[in-house]
Write a protein that holds these residues in place. Structure first.
Motif, PDB file in Angstrom:
ATOM      1  N   LEU A  86       0.798  -1.226   0.000  1.00  0.00           N
ATOM      2  CA  LEU A  86       0.000   0.000   0.000  1.00  0.00           C
ATOM      3  C   LEU A  86       0.832   1.278   0.000  1.00  0.00           C
ATOM      4  CD1 LEU A  86      -3.032  -0.918   2.299  1.00  0.00           C
ATOM      5  CD2 LEU A  86      -2.933  -0.745  -0.189  1.00  0.00           C
ATOM      6  N   PRO A  87       1.848   1.424   0.885  1.00  0.00           N
ATOM      7  CA  PRO A  87       2.575   2.706   0.894  1.00  0.00           C
ATOM      8  C   PRO A  87       3.160   3.101  -0.458  1.00  0.00           C
ATOM      9  CG  PRO A  87       3.067   1.457   2.869  1.00  0.00           C
ATOM     10  CD  PRO A  87       2.288   0.542   1.985  1.00  0.00           C
ATOM     11  N   LEU A 116       0.724   6.393  -6.968  1.00  0.00           N
ATOM     12  CA  LEU A 116      -0.493   6.742  -7.709  1.00  0.00           C
ATOM     13  C   LEU A 116      -0.875   8.201  -7.482  1.00  0.00           C
ATOM     14  CD1 LEU A 116      -2.761   3.578  -7.313  1.00  0.00           C
ATOM     15  CD2 LEU A 116      -1.899   4.541  -9.441  1.00  0.00           C
ATOM     16  N   ARG A 117      -0.809   8.656  -6.238  1.00  0.00           N
ATOM     17  CA  ARG A 117      -1.165  10.053  -5.945  1.00  0.00           C
ATOM     18  C   ARG A 117      -0.228  11.007  -6.680  1.00  0.00           C
ATOM     19  NH1 ARG A 117      -4.365  11.581  -1.704  1.00  0.00           N
ATOM     20  NH2 ARG A 117      -3.032  13.389  -1.340  1.00  0.00           N
ATOM     21  N   ALA A 138      -0.554  13.681 -14.264  1.00  0.00           N
ATOM     22  CA  ALA A 138      -0.700  13.047 -15.576  1.00  0.00           C
ATOM     23  C   ALA A 138      -1.709  13.762 -16.469  1.00  0.00           C
ATOM     24  CB  ALA A 138      -1.093  11.587 -15.416  1.00  0.00           C
ATOM     25  N   LYS A 139      -2.885  14.150 -15.921  1.00  0.00           N
ATOM     26  CA  LYS A 139      -3.927  14.721 -16.775  1.00  0.00           C
ATOM     27  C   LYS A 139      -3.450  15.997 -17.462  1.00  0.00           C
ATOM     28  CE  LYS A 139      -8.656  16.424 -16.901  1.00  0.00           C
ATOM     29  NZ  LYS A 139      -9.893  16.732 -16.136  1.00  0.00           N
ATOM     30  N   VAL A 148       9.398   7.495 -13.591  1.00  0.00           N
ATOM     31  CA  VAL A 148       9.414   7.525 -12.128  1.00  0.00           C
ATOM     32  C   VAL A 148       8.336   6.615 -11.553  1.00  0.00           C
ATOM     33  CG1 VAL A 148       9.051   8.991 -10.095  1.00  0.00           C
ATOM     34  CG2 VAL A 148      10.388   9.843 -12.033  1.00  0.00           C
ATOM     35  N   PHE A 149       7.176   6.617 -12.198  1.00  0.00           N
ATOM     36  CA  PHE A 149       6.012   5.923 -11.653  1.00  0.00           C
ATOM     37  C   PHE A 149       6.129   4.403 -11.747  1.00  0.00           C
ATOM     38  CE2 PHE A 149       1.585   4.392 -12.592  1.00  0.00           C
ATOM     39  CZ  PHE A 149       1.143   4.430 -11.285  1.00  0.00           C
ATOM     40  N   PHE A 150       6.439   3.886 -12.929  1.00  0.00           N
ATOM     41  CA  PHE A 150       6.386   2.434 -13.108  1.00  0.00           C
ATOM     42  C   PHE A 150       7.438   1.676 -12.290  1.00  0.00           C
ATOM     43  CE2 PHE A 150       4.129   3.740 -17.066  1.00  0.00           C
ATOM     44  CZ  PHE A 150       2.931   3.123 -16.762  1.00  0.00           C
TER      45      PHE A 150
END
Length: 582
Positions: free
Chosen positions: A178-179, A185-186, A192-193, A253-255
């Motif tokens: 979760l962390p 995701l946040r 992203a949008k 960074v995200f993946f």
């Protein structure tokens, strides 16, 4: 990242509302597809249970027949899962194609309903990008990303529930994910949008610059602007590169951060389950089954996260497509019916850019059946006034009325029965000549079509076409000259049969002698109608009942040809100059 566009973009609430409306319109397809996805996911959950039991039986001693039985059940559930998955995806894709078709139809309808002034102000680039790449991107999301994401969500939820059914303790190692998952995701969704909207807007700017350069290629070449236009294209590409680099940074960074969140629960389950097994609190079958379930979670969770990228692109495209419908209408239909065909303009002011009027308090009284010629230097406001008189633009202040009813109060269908505009701009659509002409009045007979073409002196070349009215013209069909294309546009006008005609350089692409012949041929058709002709060729003014001289956004002179020549003002100077050259 900032987003620059002249057409609006729908916000998140509008996008969610549209998605909800789509779901409400197709409940049967939606629930059928979702039900099949659930059944397919449930069949996949049988394998870890069976394998856990097999490991337990091996530890306790087993038989070959029991192993064969487990393998048989595994095969049965695998086949059943494949069949259910196939039909689930089929139903999802059917729904996706249906939704995409409806969205395209809505987009076309909304685009055609855009006020002309809005389209001109926005430029062609933004609208072309929405029509092309945004539709394609959304199509990819609807056809592939959304069904796959739905499958992944259903699989993840059911797999996690199955893992918890093994024992409460499985939830503890799963919490380790979760962390990094929540933080990642946040961080990603917050950026992203706007990043993808900026990226898409940069494509629009590139398209705008390229299309303007191509359309104005002769001017670019004549004025030596090639290097400057190339520099503009380079700047647009640089901005697009920056926007794409930003979204790439988000992904890089995200993946990787997500990969960590996938591995921690598997390792945690194996270690924690093994510790509980050594204490005799769980069986080897439970440890094996739980570990396999948590391992199974990696694929759907990874797809959920990965496809979010595609869904962000799709959501940005959908927001841009839905934004077209948010352009406010420039007319308010009142339901009032004109009492006559008398056209009047009173204290009309108009601006394309706020604070910079191009028309300054114009008053014009046009009698029924009268022929008015509007002349004046280029940029004086003649065409703008003509567009207001045809109801294309609403005035900023004042009113343009027909029979004491504002033109912007009439539905477009009714308006075109009262007044129509024909400009020097024209288009021949791909289709037969007949189809091109009857756009003005669908269902017209061949005799009516030929009469309209005859009224504009087009039958001479039409009769030479290999298939006559059935000849395909336009892109990919038989090429027509600029003059012939203009005659087609005029034939549409004749067929539409409006009472008032606004002709803005309607014969400008035909050589002067042919134009003069064409206007004489139109005389019979125009008889009894109100005609407002905007032209630089002053023989139109000579034939008119009255002449309006437009200079610097005002009507400086208004009267008959003879009176204005006798007055010795601006019109007299124009007439002397033109007449001396003719």
């Amino acid at each position: 990242m900032s987003v620059t566009t002249r057409l609006p973009i729908a916000d998140g609430r509008a996008v969610r509302r549209y998605v909800g409306q789509v779901a409400h319109r197709h409940p049967r397809l939606l629930w059928t597809a979702l039900g099949l996805h659930v059944l397919a996911a449930l069949t996949a959950l049988a394998a870890p249970r069976l394998l856990g039991d097999l490991v337990e039986s091996v530890e306790n001693g087993t038989t070959r027949s029991y192993v064969d039985e487990i393998v048989m059940w595994l095969a049965i559930f695998l086949v059943l899962q494949s069949v259910l998955t196939r039909y689930a995806r089929y139903r999802s894709q059917v729904m996706g194609e249906l939704v995409l078709a409806e969205l395209r139809e809505d987009f076309v309808a909304n685009t055609l309903a855009l006020p002309v002034g809005t389209v001109e102000a926005a430029g062609s680039g933004d609208l072309l990008t929405r029509t092309g790449s945004d539709i394609d991107r959304l199509g990819w999301s609807v056809r592939w990303a959304l069904p796959e994401w739905t499958i992944a969500v259903v699989s993840a939820v059911l797999t996690f529930a199955a893992a918890l059914s093994v024992g409460w303790w499985v939830a503890l190692p799963c919490m380790l994910a979760l962390p990094p998952l929540v933080v990642g995701l946040r961080w990603y969704l917050a950026r992203a949008k706007d990043g993808y909207l900026a990226e898409t807007a940069s494509y629009s700017q590139i398209t705008t610059t390229l299309s303007e350069t191509v359309e104005g290629s002769r001017t670019v070449e004549a004025l030596g602007l090639g290097a400057k236009r190339v520099e503009l294209c380079d700047d647009d590409c640089a901005k697009s590169f920056t926007a794409e680099k930003y979204t790439l940074h988000l992904r890089t960074v995200f993946f990787p951060s997500m990969e960590l969140s996938y591995l921690l629960p598997v390792v945690g389950t194996l270690l924690f389950g093994g510790w509980l097994y050594t204490r005799g609190e769980v069986s080897l079958a439970e440890v094996t089954t739980a570990t396999l379930y948590v391992q199974m979670l990696i694929d759907p969770v990874d797809r959920i996260v990965s496809i979010l990228d595609e869904l962000q692109l799709g959501a940005a495209a959908l927001a841009r497509l839905l934004g077209v419908a948010q352009v406010p209408d420039d007319r308010t239909v009142s339901g009032r019916v004109p009492s006559s065909e008398k056209l009047d303009a009173e204290d009309v002011r108009f601006s394309y850019v706020e604070g910079r009027d191009v028309l300054h308090g114009i008053d014009l009284d046009v009698g029924v059946g009268e022929r008015i010629a509007m002349v004046g230097p280029s940029g004086a406001g003649k065409s703008t006034l003509g567009r207001l008189l045809a109801g294309i633009h609403p005035p900023r202040t004042g009113a343009v009325t027909v029979g004491d009813v504002g033109l912007v109060e009439l539905p477009l269908g009714d308006l075109r029965g009262h007044v129509a505009l024909v400009t020097q701009e024209h288009h021949v659509f791909v289709g037969t000549l007949r189809e091109n002409v009857v756009l003005a009045r669908p269902g017209s007979s061949d005799d009516a079509v030929r009469a309209a073409l005859g009224a504009v002196d087009a039958l001479e070349w039409v009769d030479l076409l290999p298939l006559g009215l059935d000849t395909v013209v336009g892109s990919g069909g038989r090429a027509v000259t600029a003059a012939q294309a203009q005659q087609i546009a005029l034939a549409r006008l004749v067929l539409a049969d409006p009472h008032t005609l606004v002709l803005d350089e309607a014969t400008s692409l035909i050589d002067p002698r042919a134009a003069r012949h064409l206007e004489r041929s139109l005389a019979a058709v125009l008889e009894g109608r109100t005609v407002i002709a905007i032209a630089h060729r002053l023989f139109s003014a000579h034939d008119a009942d009255r002449v309006a001289v437009v200079e610097d956004g005002v009507i400086s002179e208004f009267g008959s040809h003879d009176d204005l020549v006798a007055a010795g003002g601006s019109y007299a100077a124009l007439w002397e100059s033109w007449h001396g050259k003719s």
